[in-house]
Motif scaffolding. Structure first.
Motif, PDB file in Angstrom:
ATOM      1  N   THR A 131      -5.979  -4.231  -5.899  1.00 28.03           N
ATOM      2  CA  THR A 131      -5.587  -5.730  -6.121  1.00 28.03           C
ATOM      3  C   THR A 131      -6.556  -6.309  -7.193  1.00 28.03           C
ATOM      4  OG1 THR A 131      -4.652  -6.064  -4.125  1.00 28.03           O
ATOM      5  CG2 THR A 131      -5.697  -7.938  -5.029  1.00 28.03           C
TER       6      THR A 131
ATOM      7  N   ARG B 254      -5.428  -1.419  -1.439  1.00 30.63           N
ATOM      8  CA  ARG B 254      -5.714  -2.859  -1.731  1.00 30.63           C
ATOM      9  C   ARG B 254      -6.973  -2.908  -2.344  1.00 30.63           C
ATOM     10  NH1 ARG B 254      -4.836  -2.741   4.261  1.00 30.63           N
ATOM     11  NH2 ARG B 254      -2.772  -3.839   4.760  1.00 30.63           N
TER      12      ARG B 254
ATOM     13  N   THR C 143       0.978  -1.361  -0.045  1.00 30.33           N
ATOM     14  CA  THR C 143      -0.011  -0.159   0.059  1.00 30.33           C
ATOM     15  C   THR C 143       0.796   1.421  -0.087  1.00 30.33           C
ATOM     16  OG1 THR C 143      -1.836  -1.129   1.129  1.00 30.33           O
ATOM     17  CG2 THR C 143      -1.887   1.083   1.239  1.00 30.33           C
TER      18      THR C 143
END
Lengths: 114, 114
Positions: free
Chosen positions: B86, B83, B15
């Protein structure tokens, strides 16, 4: 807003069974319609497309799809599936006026049992 | 080999880090696209480019930056990875914007943001 619905998320068939994958879209104007396939570990590739003319279109590997304008549908069919048809199938739509905006469905994972 | 390639194929990052995904095509197609593929969402367009130095936002552009200084390259940069980014990222190209034209996809980059 435009949207594409693929109601079957997972389909399991035995070899030689017939296949029909549903695709419905919401858009009021003229559209182009596509089915793409992603075999395990491979790129997405075009199976077939419709943009005008005969609403029954034939693609590679024995697949066909029928555009039914009144039902906003573009279902994919194959009379007899093979183990090698195991893949993920995506329906996609875009405006016939020629924009970049392809809208893809969420995909259908097909598993064919040998 | 001719075609469309992406690098890296797999990437794990943390991150807040900057990440650049590369896309290269050898066909000299005018149009190039970046999609992300997430479970339950299908493919969603991030950015597209009509030609060198011409780019535009797609459906989910926030957090991404693109450039296209040369026709054959279309890098995608995550300036500060989160995140939620992803995903599997696909690059595609096509000769014409017109909706009848086939999009050719790269093999994808699987990005994991920890």
């Amino acid at each position: 807003a435009q949207s594409v619905s693929q109601h079957n998320h997972h389909v399991i068939l035995s070899e030689a069974a017939s296949l029909e994958l549903g695709c419905n879209y919401s858009y009021g104007g003229t559209v182009n319609l596509f089915w793409y396939v992603q075999y395990p570990g491979q790129h997405l590739q075009l199976l077939l497309k419709y943009f005008s003319g005969d609403p029954l279109v034939k693609g590679i590997k024995g697949f066909e799809a029928e555009f039914i304008k009144s039902k906003f549908s573009f279902n994919l069919r194959k009379p007899s599936v093979q183990w090698s048809d195991t893949a993920e199938y995506f329906c996609a739509v875009n405006e016939a006026s020629g924009t970049y905006k392809y809208i893809f469905g969420t995909g259908t994972r097909l598993k064919v049992l040998a | 080999d001719a075609g469309i390639t992406q690098s890296p194929r797999y990437k794990i990052t943390e991150t807040g880090r900057q990440v650049t995904l590369m896309c290269h095509q050898t066909w000299s197609h005018s149009y190039m696209f970046w999609y992300r593929q997430d479970l339950g969402h299908g493919l969603r367009l991030i950015y597209y480019s009509a030609a060198a130095d011409i780019t535009d936002k797609g459906e989910v552009p926030d957090g991404y930056v693109v450039s296209r200084s040369k026709t054959e390259n279309f890098p995608l940069t995550l300036e500060s990875a989160t995140r939620s980014q992803t995903s599997v990222y696909f690059c595609a190209s096509s000769e014409l914007l017109a909706g009848t034209d086939t999009q050719y996809f790269g093999p994808g980059t699987r990005l994991t943001v920890l």
